[in-house]
Design a protein around this motif. Sequence first.
Motif, PDB file in Angstrom:
ATOM      1  N   GLY A  11      40.690  41.597  26.485  1.00 31.27           N
ATOM      2  CA  GLY A  11      41.836  41.483  26.962  1.00 31.27           C
ATOM      3  C   GLY A  11      39.906  41.252  27.881  1.00 31.27           C
ATOM      4  N   TYR A  12      38.830  41.333  27.747  1.00 30.56           N
ATOM      5  CA  TYR A  12      38.099  40.256  29.307  1.00 30.56           C
ATOM      6  C   TYR A  12      38.633  38.943  28.891  1.00 30.56           C
ATOM      7  N   GLU A  13      38.391  38.670  27.912  1.00 31.66           N
ATOM      8  CA  GLU A  13      39.595  37.204  28.035  1.00 31.66           C
ATOM      9  C   GLU A  13      40.559  36.372  28.600  1.00 31.66           C
ATOM     10  N   ASN A  14      41.351  37.962  28.682  1.00 28.63           N
ATOM     11  CA  ASN A  14      42.721  37.643  29.176  1.00 28.63           C
ATOM     12  C   ASN A  14      42.588  37.403  30.504  1.00 28.63           C
ATOM     13  N   VAL A  15      41.604  38.610  30.846  1.00 31.53           N
ATOM     14  CA  VAL A  15      41.291  38.978  32.184  1.00 31.53           C
ATOM     15  C   VAL A  15      40.522  37.479  32.094  1.00 31.53           C
ATOM     16  N   LYS A  16      39.468  37.004  32.567  1.00 30.22           N
ATOM     17  CA  LYS A  16      38.825  35.878  32.774  1.00 30.22           C
ATOM     18  C   LYS A  16      39.480  34.391  32.991  1.00 30.22           C
ATOM     19  N   ALA A  17      40.534  34.243  32.361  1.00 27.37           N
ATOM     20  CA  ALA A  17      41.407  33.742  32.377  1.00 27.37           C
ATOM     21  C   ALA A  17      42.647  33.170  33.808  1.00 27.37           C
ATOM     22  N   PHE A  18      43.348  34.518  33.927  1.00 32.66           N
ATOM     23  CA  PHE A  18      43.421  34.856  34.942  1.00 32.66           C
ATOM     24  C   PHE A  18      43.012  34.858  36.372  1.00 32.66           C
ATOM     25  N   PHE A  19      41.332  35.324  36.142  1.00 34.65           N
ATOM     26  CA  PHE A  19      40.336  35.284  37.198  1.00 34.65           C
ATOM     27  C   PHE A  19      39.382  34.140  36.584  1.00 34.65           C
ATOM     28  N   PRO A  20      39.494  33.561  37.057  1.00 35.30           N
ATOM     29  CA  PRO A  20      37.578  32.602  36.805  1.00 35.30           C
ATOM     30  C   PRO A  20      37.456  32.146  37.553  1.00 35.30           C
ATOM     31  N   GLU A  21      36.064  32.452  36.522  1.00 37.37           N
ATOM     32  CA  GLU A  21      34.430  32.294  37.868  1.00 37.37           C
ATOM     33  C   GLU A  21      34.654  30.098  38.480  1.00 37.37           C
ATOM     34  N   PRO A  22      33.408  30.507  39.704  1.00 39.02           N
ATOM     35  CA  PRO A  22      32.629  30.775  39.917  1.00 39.02           C
ATOM     36  C   PRO A  22      34.211  31.821  41.606  1.00 39.02           C
ATOM     37  N   LYS A  23      34.827  32.223  41.410  1.00 34.99           N
ATOM     38  CA  LYS A  23      36.047  32.639  42.609  1.00 34.99           C
ATOM     39  C   LYS A  23      35.605  34.290  42.661  1.00 34.99           C
ATOM     40  N   TYR A  24      35.764  34.574  41.366  1.00 39.54           N
ATOM     41  CA  TYR A  24      35.734  35.789  40.940  1.00 39.54           C
ATOM     42  C   TYR A  24      35.300  36.213  39.731  1.00 39.54           C
ATOM     43  N   TRP A  25      33.913  37.501  40.530  1.00 39.72           N
ATOM     44  CA  TRP A  25      33.429  38.322  38.621  1.00 39.72           C
ATOM     45  C   TRP A  25      33.072  39.166  38.130  1.00 39.72           C
ATOM     46  N   ILE A  26      33.780  39.561  37.410  1.00 39.59           N
ATOM     47  CA  ILE A  26      33.989  40.531  36.306  1.00 39.59           C
ATOM     48  C   ILE A  26      33.078  40.843  36.157  1.00 39.59           C
ATOM     49  N   SER A  27      32.828  42.292  35.735  1.00 44.08           N
ATOM     50  CA  SER A  27      31.547  43.205  35.076  1.00 44.08           C
ATOM     51  C   SER A  27      32.405  43.590  33.822  1.00 44.08           C
ATOM     52  N   MET A  28      31.464  43.947  32.769  1.00 47.38           N
ATOM     53  CA  MET A  28      32.087  44.643  31.417  1.00 47.38           C
ATOM     54  C   MET A  28      31.328  45.967  30.974  1.00 47.38           C
ATOM     55  N   ASP A  54      28.787  43.034  44.056  1.00 42.21           N
ATOM     56  CA  ASP A  54      28.250  41.701  43.682  1.00 42.21           C
ATOM     57  C   ASP A  54      29.855  41.574  42.949  1.00 42.21           C
ATOM     58  N   THR A  55      30.613  41.947  41.904  1.00 39.99           N
ATOM     59  CA  THR A  55      31.706  42.158  40.364  1.00 39.99           C
ATOM     60  C   THR A  55      33.183  42.587  41.407  1.00 39.99           C
ATOM     61  N   GLN A  56      34.237  41.536  41.437  1.00 40.11           N
ATOM     62  CA  GLN A  56      34.916  42.385  42.278  1.00 40.11           C
ATOM     63  C   GLN A  56      36.316  43.383  41.354  1.00 40.11           C
ATOM     64  N   ILE A  57      35.921  43.008  40.334  1.00 42.13           N
ATOM     65  CA  ILE A  57      36.108  43.926  38.211  1.00 42.13           C
ATOM     66  C   ILE A  57      35.896  43.757  37.830  1.00 42.13           C
ATOM     67  N   MET A  58      35.993  45.226  36.993  1.00 43.80           N
ATOM     68  CA  MET A  58      35.160  46.280  35.945  1.00 43.80           C
ATOM     69  C   MET A  58      36.401  45.931  34.933  1.00 43.80           C
ATOM     70  N   VAL A  59      35.963  45.401  33.552  1.00 45.75           N
ATOM     71  CA  VAL A  59      36.618  45.441  33.006  1.00 45.75           C
ATOM     72  C   VAL A  59      35.983  46.277  31.951  1.00 45.75           C
ATOM     73  N   SER A  60      36.489  47.763  31.440  1.00 44.40           N
ATOM     74  CA  SER A  60      36.023  48.598  30.715  1.00 44.40           C
ATOM     75  C   SER A  60      36.804  49.437  30.087  1.00 44.40           C
ATOM     76  N   THR A  61      35.948  50.551  29.236  1.00 39.32           N
ATOM     77  CA  THR A  61      36.746  51.076  28.127  1.00 39.32           C
ATOM     78  C   THR A  61      36.951  52.751  28.683  1.00 39.32           C
ATOM     79  N   THR A  62      36.396  54.308  28.431  1.00 40.25           N
ATOM     80  CA  THR A  62      36.722  55.005  29.031  1.00 40.25           C
ATOM     81  C   THR A  62      35.968  55.754  29.417  1.00 40.25           C
ATOM     82  N   VAL A  63      34.427  54.681  28.390  1.00 37.81           N
ATOM     83  CA  VAL A  63      33.083  55.195  29.491  1.00 37.81           C
ATOM     84  C   VAL A  63      33.371  55.674  31.248  1.00 37.81           C
ATOM     85  N   ILE A  64      33.929  55.198  31.922  1.00 34.25           N
ATOM     86  CA  ILE A  64      33.924  54.869  33.251  1.00 34.25           C
ATOM     87  C   ILE A  64      34.755  55.971  33.865  1.00 34.25           C
ATOM     88  N   GLU A  65      35.445  57.057  32.819  1.00 36.90           N
ATOM     89  CA  GLU A  65      35.872  58.087  33.632  1.00 36.90           C
ATOM     90  C   GLU A  65      35.370  59.061  34.012  1.00 36.90           C
TER      91      GLU A  65
END
Length: 711
Positions: free
Chosen positions: A516-533, A554-565
């Motif tokens: 999923g993370y790689e998939n999101v990175k393909a849509f939102f490439p660095e350095p324009k977008y930064w992703i936290s996982m 510092d990052t615009q997108i958070m890719v996560s499991t439910t730990v952020i619930e």
Amino acid sequence: MFAANIFSISFDATILSSPIEFLKGVGPLRADMLKKELGIFTFKDILDHFPLRHIDKTKVNPISSVTPASDYVQVAGTVTNSVLMGENRGRRLVATIKDSSGEMELVWFQGINWIQKSLQVGQTYLVYGKAGFFNGMPQITHPEMEVFTPEKSGGKAFLEPVYPSTEKLKAKSLGGRQIGKLTFSLLSSLKESDLPENLPASFLQHYGFPSRFNAYQQIHFPSSDKQYRQAINRLKFEELFIAQLRLGLIRLERHRYSKGVIFSQVGELFNSFYHHHLPFELTGAQKRVLKEIRQDMGQGRQMNRLLQGDVGSGKTMVALLSMLLAADNGFQSCLMAPTEILANQHFQGISSLLSEMPLKVALLTGSTRAAGRRKILAALANGDIHLLIGTHALLEDKVQFNNLGLAIIDEQHRFGVEQRARLWKKAAIPPHILVMTATPIPRTLAMTAYGDLDYSIIDELPPGRQPITTVHRYEYARATVMDFIRSEIDKGRQAYIIFPLIEESEKLDLENLMRGYENVKAFFPEPKYWISMVHGKQAPEVKETNMQRFVSHDTQIMVSTTVIEVGVNVPNASVMVIESAEKFGLSQLHQLRGRVGRGAEKSFCILLTGTQITNEARERLKTMCATNDGFVIAEKDLELRGPGDIEGTRQSGMLNFKLADIVQDKHLLDAAKQVAQTIIEADPTLQSEENKRLKNFLQAQKGKLAWSKIS
């Protein structure tokens, strides 16, 4: 002879508590089977083994009245012939039965030899079964049959019960029908005094209920469907009412005997904060709840209150104001959260709110370094710290308060009863307890499972909060969803993308998340977008760093499991995408959605699923899109999953009803609760003549049921 004497004694004393082996037709071997298979130990247990449904054999139909539209029918007629037909698998026994209006075929494919021996041509039988037609002739396959006698000409005098049984019992000739015979013989031997009335006479009159004795007769062997309905309603009401009455009496005892510290004044700290530092006007619901808490803490008995509020309803502000009340009265408070992230967030939020107040706030978690810990423990013991915020670390024996008056527990279902009880021991007089939960418990469930806790509900959101728009999108719309996230990020906002824990295997979960993370990175490439996982396998400091990068924008997108619930508070995040949303329960979806919509901007929750989803999953997604109200969602969750699966109620012991269902019978539960409250207020010791029956019944039940207190 000796056994017979025991039997007669128990029969005379309380017949219903007699061991089941003494019921005619049971004996030691069958009794063992009934105990093991159905938990039937006494006469009362067999009375409480209720039928699944009833069969109507009260009418005898003429054969000519049977049509292709007929369902189950009962006819009476004479067997005119029987013939064995076919070979091998097609082998069957066919008999013809005739009455004055016509003929019908009876067919058997199994047990043919036994039927042939017992079936007599020329004999008149009463026959019951599902009607069908073959070559234009009505027929019944594998009918139930008994020899017809004149007194059966009008059919049975009651609806015939069908009882649940098991394969092992059926093998020992204890199927549903035999259980019915045992129940019938027991009921025939009972007198009204063996099942004494336990409800006041005015109830029976007001609700049109039959007597208890009559209700038991009619639930097993009703003379009509109407009588059965009346009986089942009466017994369901009785179950719910007795449960509510017990809980009410437990609460009354607690109020009467529990000692609590008295917060007698609303002082300088509370007033100063309320008038000069409150960041927003309290909602009506917050004010109401605060008033309830103030009353509790000023009466000299220990408060034990459950505070429910939807995500973002302002429970923390109510908790803070309660802690200021404690400080005004010279007492310390503690706030215990289930995770370090949440404890940190509470600490930062409360510290900044109290920055101009003369109060010392400290944070104690598993990560607190030894030197800092020593300082905190010393300051706590001498009373320099007013508010201590932390995790399970607060429960350690080394943590000693100078004067603890209030303990607040956040996300109540994450802590066990024993853990909460350890907080009580931190003061000579147990502190007031406020347990908070952002998982709204359905009102019906709270009423049943938490009936001995006082509970408050914050049911309105603070002003300025915009409702979150929730939509369901299928996998094929993924590109459109990603474009939408991009447009929100371009406005300066942030987004969460959540992946479920799908398998039992953590390895597969991680692979799924990484894909999923790689998939999101393909849509939102660095350095324009930064992703936290963030995921559960990361070291705590890595997780914390990645969280903080998202929190500090510092990052615009958070890719996560439910730990952020639970607990992450990023007001700037406006989009929540939940991948494979069909795999989540309703309350979890609602919790996740609550991570957005915390700022002034319009927020969105997108539920992404595959195209093949179950009806129940579709129902869950529909509910999520239709409402933001956590209580509506909790009620729907209860309806879909049943009470046993709702968090924290599995061990409650309050939901072991034999007949009542708190979802289907909500109207009865409401009535039962209201009546129980009225009785307890008017006659708390059940002394009046009207309530004598109730008192006798409750005393007779004492010790039979473990009604453990909940909290």
